[in-house]
Motif scaffolding. Structure first.
Motif, PDB file in Angstrom:
ATOM      1  N   PRO A 148       0.832  -1.197   0.000  1.00 24.78           N
ATOM      2  CA  PRO A 148       0.000   0.000   0.000  1.00 24.78           C
ATOM      3  C   PRO A 148       0.870   1.253   0.000  1.00 24.78           C
ATOM      4  O   PRO A 148       1.967   1.269   0.589  1.00 24.78           O
ATOM      5  CB  PRO A 148      -0.811  -0.131   1.306  1.00 24.78           C
ATOM      6  N   ILE A 149       0.394   2.297  -0.645  1.00 20.39           N
ATOM      7  CA  ILE A 149       1.188   3.522  -0.762  1.00 20.39           C
ATOM      8  C   ILE A 149       1.433   4.143   0.613  1.00 20.39           C
ATOM      9  O   ILE A 149       2.494   4.730   0.864  1.00 20.39           O
ATOM     10  CB  ILE A 149       0.490   4.505  -1.731  1.00 20.39           C
ATOM     11  N   GLN A 150       0.467   4.001   1.537  1.00 19.65           N
ATOM     12  CA  GLN A 150       0.657   4.523   2.882  1.00 19.65           C
ATOM     13  C   GLN A 150       1.767   3.770   3.606  1.00 19.65           C
ATOM     14  O   GLN A 150       2.596   4.365   4.298  1.00 19.65           O
ATOM     15  CB  GLN A 150      -0.649   4.419   3.679  1.00 19.65           C
ATOM     16  N   THR A 151       1.833   2.467   3.395  1.00 19.29           N
ATOM     17  CA  THR A 151       2.889   1.655   4.005  1.00 19.29           C
ATOM     18  C   THR A 151       4.256   2.111   3.540  1.00 19.29           C
ATOM     19  O   THR A 151       5.193   2.263   4.327  1.00 19.29           O
ATOM     20  CB  THR A 151       2.674   0.174   3.647  1.00 19.29           C
ATOM     21  N   LEU A 152       4.386   2.362   2.245  1.00 14.90           N
ATOM     22  CA  LEU A 152       5.674   2.768   1.690  1.00 14.90           C
ATOM     23  C   LEU A 152       6.107   4.131   2.228  1.00 14.90           C
ATOM     24  O   LEU A 152       7.300   4.391   2.373  1.00 14.90           O
ATOM     25  CB  LEU A 152       5.592   2.796   0.164  1.00 14.90           C
ATOM     26  N   CYS A 153       5.143   5.005   2.499  1.00 16.01           N
ATOM     27  CA  CYS A 153       5.488   6.325   3.051  1.00 16.01           C
ATOM     28  C   CYS A 153       6.099   6.210   4.448  1.00 16.01           C
ATOM     29  O   CYS A 153       6.884   7.071   4.869  1.00 16.01           O
ATOM     30  CB  CYS A 153       4.250   7.211   3.089  1.00 16.01           C
ATOM     31  N   TYR A 154       5.752   5.158   5.171  1.00 17.44           N
ATOM     32  CA  TYR A 154       6.308   4.948   6.510  1.00 17.44           C
ATOM     33  C   TYR A 154       7.615   4.161   6.484  1.00 17.44           C
ATOM     34  O   TYR A 154       8.260   4.004   7.512  1.00 17.44           O
ATOM     35  CB  TYR A 154       5.292   4.220   7.394  1.00 17.44           C
ATOM     36  N   MET A 155       7.966   3.640   5.321  1.00 17.48           N
ATOM     37  CA  MET A 155       9.196   2.850   5.217  1.00 17.48           C
ATOM     38  C   MET A 155      10.365   3.755   4.859  1.00 17.48           C
ATOM     39  O   MET A 155      10.496   4.191   3.720  1.00 17.48           O
ATOM     40  CB  MET A 155       9.032   1.747   4.155  1.00 17.48           C
ATOM     41  N   LYS A 156      11.246   4.022   5.813  1.00 19.83           N
ATOM     42  CA  LYS A 156      12.432   4.835   5.551  1.00 19.83           C
ATOM     43  C   LYS A 156      13.570   3.984   5.002  1.00 19.83           C
ATOM     44  O   LYS A 156      14.492   4.484   4.381  1.00 19.83           O
ATOM     45  CB  LYS A 156      12.881   5.528   6.840  1.00 19.83           C
ATOM     46  N   GLU A 157      13.511   2.663   5.246  1.00 11.09           N
ATOM     47  CA  GLU A 157      14.542   1.757   4.791  1.00 11.09           C
ATOM     48  C   GLU A 157      14.018   0.934   3.620  1.00 11.09           C
ATOM     49  O   GLU A 157      12.803   0.803   3.433  1.00 11.09           O
ATOM     50  CB  GLU A 157      14.958   0.817   5.932  1.00 11.09           C
ATOM     51  N   PRO A 158      14.925   0.371   2.832  1.00 11.71           N
ATOM     52  CA  PRO A 158      14.479  -0.557   1.780  1.00 11.71           C
ATOM     53  C   PRO A 158      13.721  -1.728   2.392  1.00 11.71           C
ATOM     54  O   PRO A 158      14.052  -2.197   3.487  1.00 11.71           O
ATOM     55  CB  PRO A 158      15.789  -1.018   1.132  1.00 11.71           C
TER      56      PRO A 158
END
Length: 784
Positions: free
Chosen positions: A642-652
């Motif tokens: 989900p795009i929201q999940t990726l926004c919270y992911m600072k690491e690969p």
């Protein structure tokens, strides 16, 4: 695209659209396109007709025209035959009556139409014979009840019921179990004892028309030979270059070129149209001499898009397969990627068409048919192979001296075929005509535009089959309205014709021998492998594991069956090819287990809700079940998150713990920032890197978002994004690969970037910068 989705959007929660098919309705104004939908509402069934705008995507694209309640008096009938001509597999013309209303509708032949009519029939009043006549499958008596009406060069040619299992129609019989399957297999083995080869003349033609309408007769191309062909296979590319054709697969030029071809067929014979199939601008027409029409059966058509994202129809192929007497024929029309340097992409597209082009047999329970599983394959089209690094002046000099043999040594298709990298097993005739591309439209002069394309033999015809003899292979300079010249090939094809007496003798002998077999025989097989491990599976990267089923002394049917309380025999990321089949005594078959994670399965695997674990059940008819274990590990990917999940992911994503990925993926939408310790990014870093690279290096790239990238480059981009091996994307050979990766990334998102309620307005404003800016501002305000 399934247009039932658009119909369902117009219905209330208590109403369900069961099936939708697009047909042509005869009205007082002429022939008009309609969507026919079978709908259930409050326990009642009805047939609804909708007008529609091009390809129906949302509810706004359709408008209800009329409703026919399926009740007493409702009937769907085949149009009564007027003579004895029939080609099973052509479009189905039916008459729908309900009360005082009577409609005449032409439906496209194929498994989708068969399913639709079968569902309508099931809901008709019990005992009504007129309603059941709509099923285009064979009746219990072995007759085709859904026979079509066909166009000839001069008039409409209707059809009648002809036994499809007779010798003139080949060996098509409705299977009733193991015995019938065994009879068919044994008949196939003894085919040489009751058939003989008879030559028939095939005309095969290809023409890239560059989006132009026909001007003048096509007879200089289609009727240049003195002897009329028995079968015409005519293909076009770039039929329509408009955006409407590309996005909505809708074009008036289909009818224009169909009419032009029909009027230009050889005047020495009468022809019936067997089938027409089109994908955007790729059109294929099949005609047969009317006196031979009864010998054609099992007609099916399929399309494969290989354009952007490997699916869009601006590039790809269409095909028609059929049985002629007792021989199977497949005709493929392809339009492959352009530009001299893209020969590897063209090779890849040919492989994709061969892998994905599969035909649904008319007989239920039979496996899908691939292109190469036919006795004869005819492959035509704008294959777009060019000349390797040749100077324009040298090429023109060789053409002027007609030294085509020297020039042909630099032909990419010749080079790739000799290296066995494409079209392995196919043949092509000697090229004794000048290159067919690129000309100034309206003339025989070579391209003098700013691009100044080097001449090339883009338009080609190849074949495979042991009984095919090439009679002529030539281009036709008389047609000048395109930047290509049409090409034709005439073949003598040896077709297996059945001798009725010999057939009956072979059939009776097989039946007598089967009667002697013991019914108590229990089949058993040996599996070469029962446990399968798929290691380090990545997004959209196919992995295949194979095993062999070796049969014992008793013939058997096998099939993968679903486990209790499950709808399918395997998880959606797995497929067995073939999933069912028949084995003669002491024979064997190789089964391929193909595992591929796509947009529909990636999210659950990323979050840990699903795992690469499954048990397959291989069932033998009248035998026991065998259990196969499938396991593996999936490498998490930003694709499918989900795009929201990726926004919270600072690491690969590959550096994150599975528990953290699961928590973020399952996090409710629009969660308050306090839910997570750090403030989220405004845009996912993966999305920013791809867009940033395209903005910096591809703003002026020709054909961006229209031409597909290379699969190895996409896989490299995916790995860069998932592992964070570089802060920015490394050197990529093609901007098209980055553009396609971006589209695949957006497609994989579980929820869209543009919310559903703003989808239609965004699409309508796409061609206006000012209006697009207003929509973008409205989206921002909605988020605030």
């Amino acid at each position: 695209m399934d247009q039932s989705v658009a119909i369902q959007e117009t219905l209330s929660a208590e109403e369900t659209c069961l099936a939708t098919v697009q047909g042509i309705l005869a009205t007082e104004e002429g022939m008009e396109s309609r969507l026919l939908s079978l709908i259930e509402s409050h326990g009642k069934s009805m047939l609804c007709l909708y007008t529609h705008r091009r390809m129906a995507i949302t509810a706004e694209d359709v408008c209800l025209d009329r409703v026919l309640l399926i009740q007493e008096g409702f009937a769907v009938e085949e149009v009564p035959p007027e003579n004895n001509l029939q080609i099973p597999g052509s479009d189905v013309t039916v008459q729908v009556t309900s009360g005082g209303a009577s409609l005449l509708v032409r439906l496209p032949f194929g498994s989708h139409t068969q399913t639709f009519l079968r569902e309508v029939r099931r809901r008709c009043s019990p005992g009504k014979k007129d309603a059941t006549a709509a099923d285009p499958e064979q009746s219990a008596a072995g007759e085709v009840t859904g026979a079509p009406r066909l166009k000839t060069a001069n008039k409409m040619v209707p059809s009648s019921s002809v036994p499809a299992s007779g010798p003139t129609q080949g060996l098509s019989t409705r299977p009733c179990g193991l015995r019938d399957t065994l009879v068919k297999s044994l008949l196939k083995q003894k085919e040489s004892s009751y058939t003989h080869l008879q030559n028939f003349r095939f005309f095969v033609g290809t023409y890239n028309v560059n989006g132009q309408s026909p001007r003048g007769s096509l007879r200089p191309w289609l009727s240049q030979d003195g002897e009329p062909p028995d079968i015409y296979c005519v293909g076009f590319q770039e039929l329509d270059l408009s955006k409407e054709a590309f996005f909505f697969n809708d074009t008036p030029k289909e009818e224009e070129w169909f009419k032009a071809v029909t009027e230009s067929l050889h005047p020495g014979a009468k022809y019936a149209k067997v089938k027409l199939v089109r994908l955007v601008g790729i059109l294929l027409l099949l005609y047969v001499r009317t006196e031979l029409a009864m010998n054609i059966s099992e007609v099916e058509a399929e399309t494969v898009g290989t354009g952007i994202m490997g699916r869009m129809g601006n590039k790809g192929g269409v095909a028609i397969r059929f049985q002629f007497h007792n021989s199977t024929v497949c005709v493929v029309n392809a339009h492959l990627a352009a530009h001299p340097e893209e020969y590897e992409r063209r090779n890849q597209e040919v492989r994709d068409i061969c892998a994905r082009m599969q035909f649904h047999p008319l007989e239920p329970g039979c496996p899908l048919l691939a292109i190469k599983e036919h006795d004869v394959v005819l492959w035509l089209g704008d294959l777009n192979y060019r000349l390797e690094e040749q100077d324009m002046e040298r090429v023109k000099k060789l053409i002027q001296t007609q030294d085509f043999q020297a020039l042909h040594q630099h032909d990419q298709l010749k080079i790739q075929r000799e290296a066995k990298l494409v079209f392995e097993g196919f043949q092509e005739g000697e090229i004794s005509f000048q290159p067919t591309y690129k000309y100034n439209p309206g003339s025989d002069d070579w391209d003098d535009s700013a691009e100044c394309r080097v001449p090339a033999w883009c338009d080609r015809i190849l074949w495979s089959g042991k009984t095919v003899s090439l009679l002529s292979y030539q281009s036709h300079m008389a047609l000048k309205n395109s930047d290509h010249k049409p090409v034709s090939a005439i073949f003598d094809v040896g077709v297996k014709v059945v001798d009725k007496k010999s057939y009956c003798k072979a059939f009776e002998g097989i039946v007598r021998s089967l009667d002697k077999m013991e019914n108590a025989s229990i089949p058993s097989v040996t599996l070469s492998k029962r446990e399968f491990l798929f290691k380090d599976v990545k997004y959209l990267q196919l992995q295949v594991e194979s095993f062999t089923i070796s049969n014992g002394p008793v013939p058997c049917q096998f099939e993968f069956i679903s486990k209790p309380n499950e709808d399918a025999y395997c998880k959606p990321w797995l497929i067995a090819k073939p999933s069912k089949g028949f084995l003669m005594p002491d024979s064997e078959v190789v089964i391929a287990l193909e595992l591929c994670v796509n947009k529909s399965t990636a999210t659950a695997l990323n979050s840990g809700e699903d795992k690469l674990e499954d048990i397959l059940v291989l069932h033998l008819d009248r035998g026991k079940d065998y259990f196969l274990s499938v396991s593996g590990n999936y490498l998490p990917s930003c694709f499918g998150c989900p795009i929201q999940t990726l926004c919270y992911m600072k690491e690969p994503i590959r550096e994150m713990l599975p528990e953290a990925i699961r928590e973020l993926t399952l996090m409710p939408l629009l969660t308050d920032d306090a839910f997570w310790e750090e403030k989220p990014l405004d845009v996912p870093k993966e999305l920013w890197m791809m867009v940033d690279l395209l903005c910096r290096s591809a703003c002026h790239q020709e054909g961006l978002f229209q031409q597909p990238g290379l699969r190895p480059e996409f896989e490299q981009i995916r790995d860069w994004l998932d592992t964070g091996t570089l802060d920015v994307l490394g050197p990529v050979a093609s901007n098209h690969s980055v553009a396609e990766a971006l589209l695949l990334f957006l497609e994989s998102l579980p929820e869209p970037v543009v919310c559903y309620k703003s989808y239609r307005s965004s699409l309508e404003c796409a061609n206006s910068y000012e209006m697009s800016s207003q929509v973008r501002q409205a989206l921002r305000e909605g988020q605030d």
